[in-house]
Design an enzyme around this catalytic site. Structure first.
Site, PDB file in Angstrom:
ATOM      1  N   LYS A  55     -12.498  20.510  -2.401  1.00 25.18           N
ATOM      2  CA  LYS A  55     -12.471  19.405  -3.388  1.00 25.18           C
ATOM      3  C   LYS A  55     -13.165  18.177  -2.809  1.00 25.18           C
ATOM      4  O   LYS A  55     -13.946  17.523  -3.491  1.00 25.18           O
ATOM      5  CB  LYS A  55     -11.011  19.081  -3.717  1.00 25.18           C
ATOM      6  CG  LYS A  55     -10.797  17.704  -4.327  1.00 25.18           C
ATOM      7  CD  LYS A  55      -9.366  17.458  -4.729  1.00 25.18           C
ATOM      8  CE  LYS A  55      -8.500  16.742  -3.730  1.00 25.18           C
ATOM      9  NZ  LYS A  55      -8.815  15.364  -3.402  1.00 25.18           N
ATOM     10  N   ASN A  56     -12.856  17.883  -1.532  1.00 21.32           N
ATOM     11  CA  ASN A  56     -13.340  16.631  -0.956  1.00 21.32           C
ATOM     12  C   ASN A  56     -14.795  16.694  -0.488  1.00 21.32           C
ATOM     13  O   ASN A  56     -15.309  15.734   0.076  1.00 21.32           O
ATOM     14  CB  ASN A  56     -12.402  16.171   0.162  1.00 21.32           C
ATOM     15  CG  ASN A  56     -11.047  15.765  -0.411  1.00 21.32           C
ATOM     16  OD1 ASN A  56     -10.903  15.609  -1.623  1.00 21.32           O
ATOM     17  ND2 ASN A  56     -10.039  15.616   0.449  1.00 21.32           N
ATOM     18  N   CYS A 152      -4.433  10.042  -5.911  1.00 19.74           N
ATOM     19  CA  CYS A 152      -3.014  10.189  -5.600  1.00 19.74           C
ATOM     20  C   CYS A 152      -2.381   8.839  -5.296  1.00 19.74           C
ATOM     21  O   CYS A 152      -2.995   7.982  -4.675  1.00 19.74           O
ATOM     22  CB  CYS A 152      -2.856  11.106  -4.396  1.00 19.74           C
ATOM     23  SG  CYS A 152      -3.045  12.817  -4.830  1.00 19.74           S
ATOM     24  N   ARG A 157      -4.566   2.112  -1.350  1.00 22.39           N
ATOM     25  CA  ARG A 157      -5.910   2.648  -1.465  1.00 22.39           C
ATOM     26  C   ARG A 157      -6.940   1.612  -1.944  1.00 22.39           C
ATOM     27  O   ARG A 157      -7.581   1.771  -2.992  1.00 22.39           O
ATOM     28  CB  ARG A 157      -5.915   3.912  -2.332  1.00 22.39           C
ATOM     29  CG  ARG A 157      -4.935   4.941  -1.814  1.00 22.39           C
ATOM     30  CD  ARG A 157      -5.083   6.281  -2.443  1.00 22.39           C
ATOM     31  NE  ARG A 157      -6.187   7.032  -1.899  1.00 22.39           N
ATOM     32  CZ  ARG A 157      -6.497   8.254  -2.293  1.00 22.39           C
ATOM     33  NH1 ARG A 157      -5.803   8.837  -3.221  1.00 22.39           N
ATOM     34  NH2 ARG A 157      -7.511   8.891  -1.753  1.00 22.39           N
ATOM     35  N   ASP A 342      -3.642  15.136   5.172  1.00 22.04           N
ATOM     36  CA  ASP A 342      -3.379  16.078   4.064  1.00 22.04           C
ATOM     37  C   ASP A 342      -2.600  17.311   4.519  1.00 22.04           C
ATOM     38  O   ASP A 342      -2.090  18.052   3.695  1.00 22.04           O
ATOM     39  CB  ASP A 342      -4.705  16.532   3.441  1.00 22.04           C
ATOM     40  CG  ASP A 342      -5.510  15.361   2.950  1.00 22.04           C
ATOM     41  OD1 ASP A 342      -5.398  15.028   1.777  1.00 22.04           O
ATOM     42  OD2 ASP A 342      -6.228  14.751   3.771  1.00 22.04           O
ATOM     43  N   ARG A 450      -5.166  19.331  -9.590  1.00 18.82           N
ATOM     44  CA  ARG A 450      -6.251  18.430  -9.166  1.00 18.82           C
ATOM     45  C   ARG A 450      -6.977  19.014  -7.962  1.00 18.82           C
ATOM     46  O   ARG A 450      -8.168  18.749  -7.756  1.00 18.82           O
ATOM     47  CB  ARG A 450      -5.693  17.054  -8.792  1.00 18.82           C
ATOM     48  CG  ARG A 450      -5.206  16.242  -9.988  1.00 18.82           C
ATOM     49  CD  ARG A 450      -4.905  14.816  -9.585  1.00 18.82           C
ATOM     50  NE  ARG A 450      -6.012  14.278  -8.823  1.00 18.82           N
ATOM     51  CZ  ARG A 450      -5.889  13.532  -7.725  1.00 18.82           C
ATOM     52  NH1 ARG A 450      -4.703  13.225  -7.267  1.00 18.82           N
ATOM     53  NH2 ARG A 450      -6.948  13.107  -7.077  1.00 18.82           N
TER      54      ARG A 450
END
Ligand code: EPU
Length: 469
Positions: A55-56, A152, A157, A342, A450
């Site tokens: 995903k990243n 998230c 952030r 993570d 997600r």
């Protein structure tokens, strides 16, 4: 029947409603028709799961396609809601996105145009990726509008590093009621930038802006996560000139034009580590096809120290609980090559089964241990020290970040009804429910989609006993 637990990360009722809305939208994007999963736990997960592109990386690779004059081809793209958000955003900017086969995206940027802000705003609410559109849009259109960012809810952030970097390239940043308007009337010029912290997103921001800026950019204190190295590989394929020196310094020599790329995304090491922790916590045995050793080395060391077994093969890694007691560990999250933030959430579930006291220091996000409250309700003995335990170096300036979770085990986990607070916390709740005796309900399920592709089908393949409701 256990009571429904609301994980209070300091968020209010409105935020709870926002989470439920985000979860519903994310579920819809991947065609997941359920809000909750009812899990009859206490059975080991055994079998094989396939992990595709990260995903990243994949989401950022899609944004990079905006920089090319010709179409790009990205392979191993997972079907997760973050990908569908970025697809829609690119389409809103006139990029033609097609998928000739499962896992392949062709991104053609030849008709890039201004998007309507409302269109972008509606999409961006649940993603962090829009901020990364700045550089490519400034090069293509001279302007970028950035709405309020989602992602998230694991801390504040902020985006100050991103905006400071863009200003260093000569961009003008105006904050308005709509969001942030960034313009570059004279184009972008290479700059000397030193990040206050090796932020993943800010490093990507600099890369995506610098590759077509005039002159050379020097980026000090850059993040060097494998996903960033993969993005650099993509940019090099597009015609960019990028080199690195020791001590996290990246140089980028701007070029006039870039063309499309063809690239297979690096595997999702966060998903791989999550399934590994699931194998350990459930006394299971999972072969994670597509997982590779090098990007997981730090995780594998900790997994081994806890007492997990693994076998690295050509096509993936097998993770299993070899029997006997698990051992406690001390872990501190860090930037690459450290232990990824993570990874700590799924691992903590396994640590509730270790004999003795484990400590997990979270040094990247200020709110990433809040999810443990639900684990405590399920019988875990976890105490979160919000001010940390000792003097861990403050890595992110100006903010108080260290939190430590002290996990005393082993404790039997029992069933509960829990609501997913964020992506990784959500997967941890699935693991906890699968490991616990009895019937648990995990709701806000969409948030997990997600970042975890086909996780419901994968649970079926691993023999989990559940119903979707
Ligand atoms: N930070 C600032 N100012 C900024 C940017 C970051 O203070 O302008 C702070 C953050 O608040 C945080 C720290 O710096 O405390 C690290 O943030 P970073 O920029 O490195 O993270 P990110 O780019 O927002 C990505 C991943 C995260 C992953 C982190 C750390 C994406 C889309 N997200 O976030 O992934 O945890 O790097 O590796 O790539 C996830 O996949 O669940 C996830 C949250």
């Amino acid at each position: 029947m256990a009571e429904t637990l609301v994980v209070d990360d300091g968020v209010n009722d409105r935020a709870e409603a926002g989470l439920a809305k985000d979860a519903a939208k994310a579920a819809e994007r991947v065609g997941l028709k359920a809000d909750s999963i009812v899990i009859r736990g206490g059975k080991p997960l055994v079998g094989r799961v396939d992990v595709r592109g990260a995903k990243n990386l994949a989401t950022k690779a899609m944004v990079a396609a905006l920089l090319g004059k010709t179409p790009s081809i990205l392979q191993d793209v997972p079907q997760i809601s973050e990908i569908s958000i970025v697809t829609k955003m690119l389409e809103a900017y006139g990029v033609a996105v097609t998928s000739p086969e499962d896992g392949v995206l062709v991104l053609d940027p030849k008709n890039v145009e201004r998007a309507h802000f409302a269109q972008i705003d509606a999409l961006a609410g649940s993603s962090r990726i829009p901020i990364l559109f700045c550089g490519p849009l400034l090069h293509a259109l001279g302007e970028a509008l950035i709405p309020d960012l989602g992602g998230c809810r694991i801390g504040d952030r902020p985006i100050d590093f991103h905006l400071d970097a863009l200003r260093a390239f000569g961009a003008i940043v105006d904050k308005s009621y709509e969001g942030i308007r960034i313009t570059a009337p004279n184009g972008l010029t290479g700059a000397n930038i030193e990040l206050p912290y090796p932020s993943v997103g800010a490093t990507e921001q600099v890369l995506l802006a610098a590759v077509r800026a005039k002159g050379v950019t020097e980026l000090k204190n850059a993040a060097i996560e494998p996903e960033i190295m993969d993005l650099i590989a993509i940019l090099q394929k597009m015609g960019a000139i990028i080199w690195m020196e020791p001590n996290r310094t990246i140089f980028i020599e701007g070029v006039e034009t870039l063309h499309g790329y063809s690239h297979r995304a690096i595997f999702d090491r966060n998903e791989a580590a999550s399934w590994a922790s699931a194998a350990l916590a459930t006394h299971g045995d999972i072969f994670v096809a597509g997982a590779k050793q090098q990007e997981l080395m730090t995780f594998l060391n900790v997994f081994r120290k806890v007492g997990g077994a693994f076998d690295v093969r050509e096509d993936g890694i097998r993770f299993w609980h070899p029997g006997g007691p698990l051992k406690p560990v001390q872990v501190e999250t860090d930037v690459h090559p450290g232990f990824m933030t993570d990874w700590q959430q799924p691992l903590i579930v396994a640590l509730t089964q270790a004999e003795g006291i484990s400590v997990v220091h979270e040094t990247v996000y200020e709110n990433r241990l809040g999810f443990t409250e639900a684990l405590v309700e399920m019988g875990a003995d976890i105490v979160v020290h919000t001010d940390g335990l000792e003097s861990v170096t403050r890595r992110v300036p100006r903010r108080k970040l260290e939190q430590a979770a002290v996990i005393t085990g082993p404790t039997k986990l029992h069933a509960a009804d829990v609501r997913v607070p964020d992506l990784r916390g959500g997967f941890s709740y699935l693991i906890a429910a699968l490991a616990a005796e009895g019937t648990s309900t995990v709701s806000n399920l969409g948030l997990i989609s997600r970042g975890y592709e086909h996780f419901v089908d994968k649970l079926t393949a691993l023999g989990a006993d559940f119903d979707l409701v």
